[in-house]
Design an enzyme around this catalytic site. Structure first.
Site, PDB file in Angstrom:
ATOM      1  N   CYS A  65       0.878  -1.179   0.000  1.00 21.53           N
ATOM      2  CA  CYS A  65       0.000   0.000   0.000  1.00 21.53           C
ATOM      3  C   CYS A  65       0.912   1.225   0.000  1.00 21.53           C
ATOM      4  CB  CYS A  65      -0.984  -0.029   1.172  1.00 21.53           C
ATOM      5  SG  CYS A  65      -0.257   0.014   2.818  1.00 21.53           S
ATOM      6  N   GLY A  66       0.395   2.388   0.370  1.00 21.31           N
ATOM      7  CA  GLY A  66       1.232   3.582   0.330  1.00 21.31           C
ATOM      8  C   GLY A  66       2.396   3.500   1.291  1.00 21.31           C
TER       9      GLY A  66
HETATM   10  C1  RB5 Z   1      -3.933   5.325   0.690  1.00 23.48           C
HETATM   11  O1  RB5 Z   1      -5.203   4.785   0.775  1.00 23.48           O
HETATM   12  C2  RB5 Z   1      -3.103   4.923   1.898  1.00 23.48           C
HETATM   13  O2  RB5 Z   1      -3.777   5.228   3.074  1.00 23.48           O
HETATM   14  C3  RB5 Z   1      -2.812   3.434   1.890  1.00 23.48           C
HETATM   15  O3  RB5 Z   1      -2.219   3.078   0.671  1.00 23.48           O
HETATM   16  C4  RB5 Z   1      -1.842   2.952   2.967  1.00 23.48           C
HETATM   17  O4  RB5 Z   1      -0.686   3.726   2.996  1.00 23.48           O
HETATM   18  C5  RB5 Z   1      -2.391   2.748   4.306  1.00 23.48           C
HETATM   19  O5  RB5 Z   1      -1.719   2.306   5.242  1.00 23.48           O
END
Ligand code: RB5
Length: 151
Positions: A65-66
């Site tokens: 994820c991010g």
């Molecule tokens: C984006 O939705 C971001 O919140 C997600 O990719 C992640 O980093 C969450 O932990």
């Protein structure tokens, strides 16, 4: 080794790089691609992969994820899954050797593709070392069993 991989929208470009990288390491990478059929964010995507790793459909899982953080948090809610976020190769090696984690999470907004590939290599090439780490990991499993038994 059969490895499931998935990501949220933030992880899409890195996911394909890691799938290709796992294949260059002659590992079986299965892209679960939850977003192909669902509109979802990291909680449902991470939970879907974690359930399948817990069911032993796959030996290990990689979630992107991010930041890697949300994916680790949701994966760790599934009994049988130990997930950790790594943004350096030493931690990635220890995540398997010391903690016996079956899910690695990565932050696509934190690391570049070359470092991400090196982190994945360090983790997939490592095995649980046992020894002094074994009772600690077993204690985590006991605590997990206790937590779910009291529900
Ligand atoms: C984006 O939705 C971001 O919140 C997600 O990719 C992640 O980093 C969450 O932990």
């Amino acid at each position: 080794m059969r490895i499931a991989i998935d990501c949220d929208d933030a992880g899409l470009p890195l996911k394909q790089i890691i799938v290709d990288h796992l294949r260059t390491l002659s590992l079986e990478a299965v892209d679960l691609d939850y977003l192909r059929e669902h509109k979802a964010d990291y909680p449902d995507i991470g939970h879907h992969l974690a359930k399948r790793v817990a069911a032993k459909e796959y030996d290990r899982g990689i979630l992107i994820c991010g930041t890697g953080l949300g994916m680790a948090m949701v994966a760790n809610k599934v009994p049988g899954v130990f997930a950790g976020t790594c943004h350096d190769t030493f931690s990635a090696e220890r995540l398997k050797k010391s903690n016996d984690a079956n899910v690695l999470t990565l932050g696509a907004r934190v690391v570049g593709p070359e470092l991400a590939k090196a982190i994945v290599t360090a983790w997939v090439k490592s095995d649980f070392a046992g020894g002094g780490s074994a009772p600690k990991v077993e204690r985590m499993r006991e605590l997990e069993r206790e937590a779910y038994a009291t529900r």
